[in-house]
Design a protein around this motif. Structure first.
Motif, PDB file in Angstrom:
ATOM      1  N   TRP A  13       0.906  -1.063   0.081  1.00 20.55           N
ATOM      2  CA  TRP A  13      -0.107   0.164   0.106  1.00 20.55           C
ATOM      3  C   TRP A  13       0.874   1.231  -0.042  1.00 20.55           C
ATOM      4  O   TRP A  13       0.620   2.348  -0.630  1.00 20.55           O
ATOM      5  CB  TRP A  13      -0.916   0.021   1.118  1.00 20.55           C
ATOM      6  CG  TRP A  13      -2.084  -0.748   0.877  1.00 20.55           C
ATOM      7  CD1 TRP A  13      -2.554  -2.080   1.583  1.00 20.55           C
ATOM      8  CD2 TRP A  13      -3.177  -0.408  -0.137  1.00 20.55           C
ATOM      9  NE1 TRP A  13      -3.774  -2.491   0.706  1.00 20.55           N
ATOM     10  CE2 TRP A  13      -4.289  -1.650   0.123  1.00 20.55           C
ATOM     11  CE3 TRP A  13      -3.568   0.513  -0.733  1.00 20.55           C
ATOM     12  CZ2 TRP A  13      -5.464  -1.517  -0.735  1.00 20.55           C
ATOM     13  CZ3 TRP A  13      -4.653   0.646  -1.847  1.00 20.55           C
ATOM     14  CH2 TRP A  13      -5.757  -0.430  -1.399  1.00 20.55           C
ATOM     15  N   LEU A  17       0.629   3.951  -3.069  1.00 21.51           N
ATOM     16  CA  LEU A  17       0.448   5.413  -2.572  1.00 21.51           C
ATOM     17  C   LEU A  17       1.562   6.268  -3.233  1.00 21.51           C
ATOM     18  O   LEU A  17       1.143   7.390  -3.472  1.00 21.51           O
ATOM     19  CB  LEU A  17      -0.059   5.555  -1.163  1.00 21.51           C
ATOM     20  CG  LEU A  17      -1.281   5.055  -0.660  1.00 21.51           C
ATOM     21  CD1 LEU A  17      -1.385   4.868   0.870  1.00 21.51           C
ATOM     22  CD2 LEU A  17      -2.229   5.767  -1.075  1.00 21.51           C
ATOM     23  N   GLN A  20       1.344   6.965  -6.846  1.00 24.87           N
ATOM     24  CA  GLN A  20       0.419   7.822  -6.973  1.00 24.87           C
ATOM     25  C   GLN A  20       0.701   9.368  -6.629  1.00 24.87           C
ATOM     26  O   GLN A  20      -0.143  10.079  -6.957  1.00 24.87           O
ATOM     27  CB  GLN A  20      -1.033   7.395  -6.770  1.00 24.87           C
ATOM     28  CG  GLN A  20      -1.324   5.982  -7.193  1.00 24.87           C
ATOM     29  CD  GLN A  20      -1.290   6.005  -8.713  1.00 24.87           C
ATOM     30  OE1 GLN A  20      -1.965   6.874  -9.218  1.00 24.87           O
ATOM     31  NE2 GLN A  20      -0.729   5.110  -9.494  1.00 24.87           N
ATOM     32  N   HIS A  22       1.768  10.461  -3.771  1.00 25.82           N
ATOM     33  CA  HIS A  22       1.610  10.865  -2.211  1.00 25.82           C
ATOM     34  C   HIS A  22       2.967  10.419  -1.627  1.00 25.82           C
ATOM     35  O   HIS A  22       3.927   9.575  -2.016  1.00 25.82           O
ATOM     36  CB  HIS A  22       0.527   9.860  -1.443  1.00 25.82           C
ATOM     37  CG  HIS A  22      -0.858   9.959  -2.347  1.00 25.82           C
ATOM     38  ND1 HIS A  22      -1.520  11.155  -2.147  1.00 25.82           N
ATOM     39  CD2 HIS A  22      -1.535   9.447  -3.182  1.00 25.82           C
ATOM     40  CE1 HIS A  22      -2.771  10.988  -2.791  1.00 25.82           C
ATOM     41  NE2 HIS A  22      -2.811   9.841  -3.260  1.00 25.82           N
ATOM     42  N   ALA A  24       4.203   8.204   1.479  1.00 26.15           N
ATOM     43  CA  ALA A  24       3.757   7.106   2.454  1.00 26.15           C
ATOM     44  C   ALA A  24       4.638   6.312   2.903  1.00 26.15           C
ATOM     45  O   ALA A  24       5.627   5.785   2.340  1.00 26.15           O
ATOM     46  CB  ALA A  24       2.741   6.296   1.371  1.00 26.15           C
ATOM     47  N   PHE A  52      -3.688   5.228   7.419  1.00 19.05           N
ATOM     48  CA  PHE A  52      -4.204   4.195   6.151  1.00 19.05           C
ATOM     49  C   PHE A  52      -4.307   2.718   6.962  1.00 19.05           C
ATOM     50  O   PHE A  52      -3.189   2.240   7.353  1.00 19.05           O
ATOM     51  CB  PHE A  52      -3.367   4.337   5.040  1.00 19.05           C
ATOM     52  CG  PHE A  52      -3.861   3.583   3.977  1.00 19.05           C
ATOM     53  CD1 PHE A  52      -4.731   4.211   3.036  1.00 19.05           C
ATOM     54  CD2 PHE A  52      -3.786   1.982   3.495  1.00 19.05           C
ATOM     55  CE1 PHE A  52      -5.256   3.551   2.049  1.00 19.05           C
ATOM     56  CE2 PHE A  52      -4.275   1.689   2.561  1.00 19.05           C
ATOM     57  CZ  PHE A  52      -5.303   2.389   1.843  1.00 19.05           C
ATOM     58  N   LEU A  90      -7.890   4.414  -4.085  1.00 18.70           N
ATOM     59  CA  LEU A  90      -7.065   5.593  -4.700  1.00 18.70           C
ATOM     60  C   LEU A  90      -8.180   6.509  -5.387  1.00 18.70           C
ATOM     61  O   LEU A  90      -8.061   7.627  -5.134  1.00 18.70           O
ATOM     62  CB  LEU A  90      -6.279   5.046  -5.847  1.00 18.70           C
ATOM     63  CG  LEU A  90      -4.945   4.701  -5.475  1.00 18.70           C
ATOM     64  CD1 LEU A  90      -4.099   4.189  -6.444  1.00 18.70           C
ATOM     65  CD2 LEU A  90      -4.160   5.426  -4.431  1.00 18.70           C
TER      66      LEU A  90
END
Length: 126
Positions: A13, A17, A20, A22, A24, A52, A90
């Motif tokens: 995850w 993230l 994309q 972010h 994380a 998250f 997402l």
């Protein structure tokens, strides 16, 4: 957005993230895997990160204590594999956008996503 992925979810995850756009990190890379939820909440708030998780305790703690930080994205899905549900998760995060700040709780369930920004609940799809 900035996220800390709870130990009950795959480190994939954090990778997804990050891919994309972010920021994380997976909790196991910053803290003890047996840390208390409160320790994770405090760290996330201090580092301006959204938790998250698939653990409903985080959302409950934010809601019942009226915390202004951190926000929580909680997955209430039977399958939390990012390869299976990553795209829809997402999309839900993107739909929540800037509303996902200040102690907000984004709950992602099969066929339904709800955002609870401080006061009230908003259905953002489903």
């Amino acid at each position: 957005m900035r996220f800390v992925v709870d130990v009950n979810l795959s480190p994939e995850w954090a990778q997804l993230l990050t891919e994309q756009g972010h920021s994380a990190v997976h909790w196991r890379n910053v803290g003890a895997v047996d840390a208390l939820d409160d320790d994770i909440l405090i760290w996330a708030a201090e580092d301006d990160r959204t938790v998250f998780t698939a653990d409903l305790d985080f959302g409950a703690a934010v809601a019942t204590r009226g915390l202004k930080a951190p926000s929580v994205v909680q997955l209430r899905l039977d399958n939390t594999d990012p390869l299976v549900v990553g795209t829809s998760v997402l999309q839900s995060i993107a739909a929540a956008g800037e509303a996902l700040v200040g102690g907000a709780i984004l709950t992602i369930e099969p066929g339904q996503t709800r955002l609870r920004p401080g006061l009230g609940t908003i259905a953002i799809d489903g």
